[in-house]
Design a protein around this motif. Structure first.
Motif, PDB file in Angstrom:
ATOM      1  N   ASP A  91      -4.671  -4.410   7.996  1.00  0.00           N
ATOM      2  CA  ASP A  91      -5.764  -3.446   7.758  1.00  0.00           C
ATOM      3  C   ASP A  91      -5.042  -2.271   6.870  1.00  0.00           C
ATOM      4  O   ASP A  91      -4.455  -1.297   7.441  1.00  0.00           O
ATOM      5  CB  ASP A  91      -6.274  -2.709   9.004  1.00  0.00           C
ATOM      6  CG  ASP A  91      -7.385  -1.503   8.688  1.00  0.00           C
ATOM      7  OD1 ASP A  91      -7.372  -1.381   7.193  1.00  0.00           O
ATOM      8  OD2 ASP A  91      -8.125  -1.452   9.683  1.00  0.00           O
ATOM      9  N   ASN A  92      -5.361  -2.228   5.629  1.00  0.00           N
ATOM     10  CA  ASN A  92      -4.700  -1.557   4.657  1.00  0.00           C
ATOM     11  C   ASN A  92      -5.102  -0.015   4.809  1.00  0.00           C
ATOM     12  O   ASN A  92      -4.581   0.952   4.270  1.00  0.00           O
ATOM     13  CB  ASN A  92      -4.590  -1.671   3.265  1.00  0.00           C
ATOM     14  CG  ASN A  92      -3.817  -1.666   2.395  1.00  0.00           C
ATOM     15  OD1 ASN A  92      -2.476  -1.954   2.960  1.00  0.00           O
ATOM     16  ND2 ASN A  92      -3.583  -1.541   1.236  1.00  0.00           N
ATOM     17  N   MET A 124      -8.413  -3.451   1.072  1.00  0.00           N
ATOM     18  CA  MET A 124      -7.722  -2.838  -0.229  1.00  0.00           C
ATOM     19  C   MET A 124      -8.367  -2.339  -1.216  1.00  0.00           C
ATOM     20  O   MET A 124      -8.217  -1.674  -2.189  1.00  0.00           O
ATOM     21  CB  MET A 124      -6.940  -4.129  -1.093  1.00  0.00           C
ATOM     22  CG  MET A 124      -5.654  -4.450  -0.208  1.00  0.00           C
ATOM     23  SD  MET A 124      -4.518  -5.451  -1.226  1.00  0.00           S
ATOM     24  CE  MET A 124      -3.619  -3.874  -1.674  1.00  0.00           C
ATOM     25  N   GLU A 125      -9.776  -2.733  -1.212  1.00  0.00           N
ATOM     26  CA  GLU A 125     -10.748  -2.280  -2.273  1.00  0.00           C
ATOM     27  C   GLU A 125     -10.951  -0.858  -1.912  1.00  0.00           C
ATOM     28  O   GLU A 125     -11.293   0.186  -3.052  1.00  0.00           O
ATOM     29  CB  GLU A 125     -12.029  -2.918  -2.327  1.00  0.00           C
ATOM     30  CG  GLU A 125     -13.090  -2.947  -1.175  1.00  0.00           C
ATOM     31  CD  GLU A 125     -12.469  -3.876   0.232  1.00  0.00           C
ATOM     32  OE1 GLU A 125     -11.353  -4.498  -0.234  1.00  0.00           O
ATOM     33  OE2 GLU A 125     -12.932  -3.909   1.105  1.00  0.00           O
ATOM     34  N   GLU A 129      -3.693   1.284  -1.863  1.00  0.00           N
ATOM     35  CA  GLU A 129      -2.049   1.618  -1.375  1.00  0.00           C
ATOM     36  C   GLU A 129      -1.725   1.263   0.135  1.00  0.00           C
ATOM     37  O   GLU A 129      -2.670   1.995   0.646  1.00  0.00           O
ATOM     38  CB  GLU A 129      -1.466   2.899  -1.870  1.00  0.00           C
ATOM     39  CG  GLU A 129      -1.750   3.161  -3.476  1.00  0.00           C
ATOM     40  CD  GLU A 129      -0.879   2.045  -4.164  1.00  0.00           C
ATOM     41  OE1 GLU A 129       0.267   1.727  -3.576  1.00  0.00           O
ATOM     42  OE2 GLU A 129      -1.250   1.614  -5.427  1.00  0.00           O
ATOM     43  N   PRO A 130      -0.659   0.674   0.339  1.00  0.00           N
ATOM     44  CA  PRO A 130       0.073  -0.030  -0.472  1.00  0.00           C
ATOM     45  C   PRO A 130      -0.292  -1.105  -1.044  1.00  0.00           C
ATOM     46  O   PRO A 130      -1.147  -1.938  -0.466  1.00  0.00           O
ATOM     47  CB  PRO A 130       1.454  -0.131   0.363  1.00  0.00           C
ATOM     48  CG  PRO A 130       0.892  -0.483   1.810  1.00  0.00           C
ATOM     49  CD  PRO A 130      -0.237   0.503   1.868  1.00  0.00           C
ATOM     50  N   TYR A 135       3.913  -5.235  -0.014  1.00  0.00           N
ATOM     51  CA  TYR A 135       4.065  -6.202   1.026  1.00  0.00           C
ATOM     52  C   TYR A 135       5.221  -7.309   0.823  1.00  0.00           C
ATOM     53  O   TYR A 135       5.646  -7.765   1.675  1.00  0.00           O
ATOM     54  CB  TYR A 135       2.732  -6.716   1.175  1.00  0.00           C
ATOM     55  CG  TYR A 135       1.826  -5.902   2.012  1.00  0.00           C
ATOM     56  CD1 TYR A 135       1.567  -5.653   3.309  1.00  0.00           C
ATOM     57  CD2 TYR A 135       0.903  -5.050   1.208  1.00  0.00           C
ATOM     58  CE1 TYR A 135       0.914  -5.182   3.990  1.00  0.00           C
ATOM     59  CE2 TYR A 135       0.092  -4.067   1.928  1.00  0.00           C
ATOM     60  CZ  TYR A 135      -0.014  -4.144   3.177  1.00  0.00           C
ATOM     61  OH  TYR A 135      -0.742  -3.454   3.915  1.00  0.00           O
ATOM     62  N   SER A 136       5.036  -7.702  -0.554  1.00  0.00           N
ATOM     63  CA  SER A 136       6.036  -8.621  -0.752  1.00  0.00           C
ATOM     64  C   SER A 136       7.325  -8.225  -0.777  1.00  0.00           C
ATOM     65  O   SER A 136       8.295  -9.136  -0.259  1.00  0.00           O
ATOM     66  CB  SER A 136       5.628  -9.034  -2.386  1.00  0.00           C
ATOM     67  OG  SER A 136       6.527 -10.096  -2.881  1.00  0.00           O
ATOM     68  N   GLN A 137       7.566  -7.052  -1.266  1.00  0.00           N
ATOM     69  CA  GLN A 137       9.115  -6.406  -1.157  1.00  0.00           C
ATOM     70  C   GLN A 137       9.534  -6.443   0.623  1.00  0.00           C
ATOM     71  O   GLN A 137      10.591  -6.996   0.887  1.00  0.00           O
ATOM     72  CB  GLN A 137       9.338  -5.273  -1.772  1.00  0.00           C
ATOM     73  CG  GLN A 137      10.296  -4.733  -1.770  1.00  0.00           C
ATOM     74  CD  GLN A 137      11.240  -5.445  -2.440  1.00  0.00           C
ATOM     75  OE1 GLN A 137      11.336  -5.645  -3.884  1.00  0.00           O
ATOM     76  NE2 GLN A 137      12.333  -5.974  -1.787  1.00  0.00           N
TER      77      GLN A 137
END
Lengths: 172, 266
Positions: A91-92, A124-125, A129-130, A135-137
């Motif tokens: 949950d962003n 995310m909408e 952020e992030p 996330y990939s990093q």
């Protein structure tokens, strides 16, 4: 033989919704009594979601939503046994979603290593952020390489896509 | 099925990410003109319809000085003609020509025109480049995903699938094509885009070799038929042998979810 796919994530990340989106039965929410003495409310309960799909040979694919709280990680290990793969719902809009992600990457490290994993980032909408790059990093830092994508689990098609990505990894 | 949440991609970024990768070689030009030509191609990269990269030989396009252009045209080992672009002061009797000094607009138009021809020829299976030695080598070279790619590179469902396959295990272009049902061009373009963005490393004997061990062999291109040898390449992704899946189970799950088979065996 039991076939199962796990959905994990914090409370409110959409585990029940995701399971409801594809399950052929209304999700069953199993209440588990909290035996953690460190928690003041001895009667606190946590949710374990359950849904299922009947395959064409009569076998069932079980969909489990794990308890979100880390203090129930002993249940994560039990549920992870024999699972086909894991969908992590993040949950962003939470204060530190990357830290949330880490909790589940650590808690399910063995399952992720042996099977497949998809990370779905919700809300995310409204909370961009992030971003996915972060996330990939973070996943790379944890030695995890799997799809990470935004998802709205109220849309059944998007939940199916998450499962599709899981299956693609298992088929590779 | 549309890929959710990819709205952040602009159409321009998406179309740029999908541009075919073409190569050119340069012969018979004075060093200064050769350098200028290569620099101009790089500068025009944001405008050309294809991504052009220089290579020593076996390129999709031969760029030659007007003195050299008089020599017989080169053919590749499969007897397919390589397009020739002559540059200099004297136009050849036939074929495309650019006069020196080079003008950016004219070069851009010429590259787009020739690029379209090469791409079209590739689609027809006629282009030399599609059979060049470099490309043959590239097809057998294995690619290892270093981290999950930026969403700007994952603008189609197929690209998401290709990335997922690569995330699962390193693959050659050929294996990737077989597992995904994508076209060879689609796979090559995606790998090129990943390479340019630094998301993938190649292993094997080709350029940029990183010395990684080969991934599992033999290649398993069939769903539900995983063979683990324990001889995996170093990988950030799962390195332990993957749990065995009951034969046919994944296909049954796919069927139940209304998903098409992901592999070549429908």
């Amino acid at each position: 033989m039991e076939h199962k796919i796990l959905f994990t994530g914090t409370m409110g990340a959409g585990k029940t919704t995701a399971i409801a989106a594809v399950s052929e039965i209304p999700p069953v929410r199993t209440e588990v009594r909290n035996n953690d003495a460190s928690v003041a409310k001895a009667t606190t309960t946590v949710g374990l979601d359950y849904g299922e799909l009947t395959l064409d040979n009569g076998e069932r694919l079980r969909l489990y939503g794990t308890p979100g709280q880390m203090r129930f990680d002993f249940m994560w290990r039990i549920l992870a046994r024999g699972a086909l793969g894991l969908v992590v719902l993040v949950d962003n809009s939470r204060p530190d979603p990357l830290a949330d992600l880490e909790v589940y990457l650590d808690g399910f490290a063995e399952l992720i290593e042996k099977t497949a994993c998809v990370v779905a980032v919700g809300r995310m909408e409204t909370h961009p952020e992030p971003g996915l790059e972060a996330y990939s990093q973070r996943m790379q830092d944890k030695g995890v390489l799997c799809p990470v994508l935004p998802a709205n689990v109220t849309d059944p098609q998007q939940v199916v896509q998450l499962l599709d990505l899981l299956l693609i990894q298992l088929e590779a | 099925m549309p890929v959710p949440g990819l709205s952040m991609n602009t159409p321009v970024a998406a179309s740029r990410a999908r541009r075919p990768l073409l190569s050119f070689s340069v012969e018979g030009l004075p060093a200064r003109d050769e350098l200028l030509f290569k620099s101009l191609v790089r500068l025009l990269d944001h405008r050309t319809h294809q991504h052009w990269a220089w290579q020593v030989e076996d390129a999709d396009l031969r760029v030659v000085g007007d003195k050299l252009a008089a020599a017989p045209p080169e053919v590749d080992p499969a007897d397919r003609p390589v397009p020739l672009l002559t540059i200099g002061d004297t136009p050849p009797s036939r074929g495309p020509f650019l006069r020196l000094p080079l003008h950016a607009d004219a070069l851009e138009a010429m590259l787009n025109r020739l690029g379209a021809m090469v791409v079209h020829a590739r689609e027809l299976g006629l282009a030399a480049a599609s059979r060049s030695r470099n490309e043959q080598a590239a097809r057998s070279e294995e690619y290892r995903l270093l981290r999950w790619p930026s969403s700007t590179l994952l603008d189609t469902t197929m690209r998401m699938k290709l990335a997922t396959l690569l995330a699962s295990r390193p693959a050659s272009l050929q294996a990737l094509q077989q597992r995904s049902n994508a076209s060879a061009q689609e796979c090559a373009d995606f790998i090129s885009a990943l390479e340019r963005a630094g998301f993938v490393a190649s292993s094997g004997g080709g350029h940029g070799a990183t010395g990684f061990a080969n991934s599992r062999a033999p290649e398993s291109i069939w769903p539900d038929s995983h063979i683990a040898t324990g001889n995996e390449a170093p990988h950030a992704a799962p390195s332990a042998p993957r749990a065995t899946v009951e034969p046919g189970l994944l296909a049954r799950i796919r069927s139940r979810l209304g998903l098409l088979s992901s592999g070549p065996r429908a």
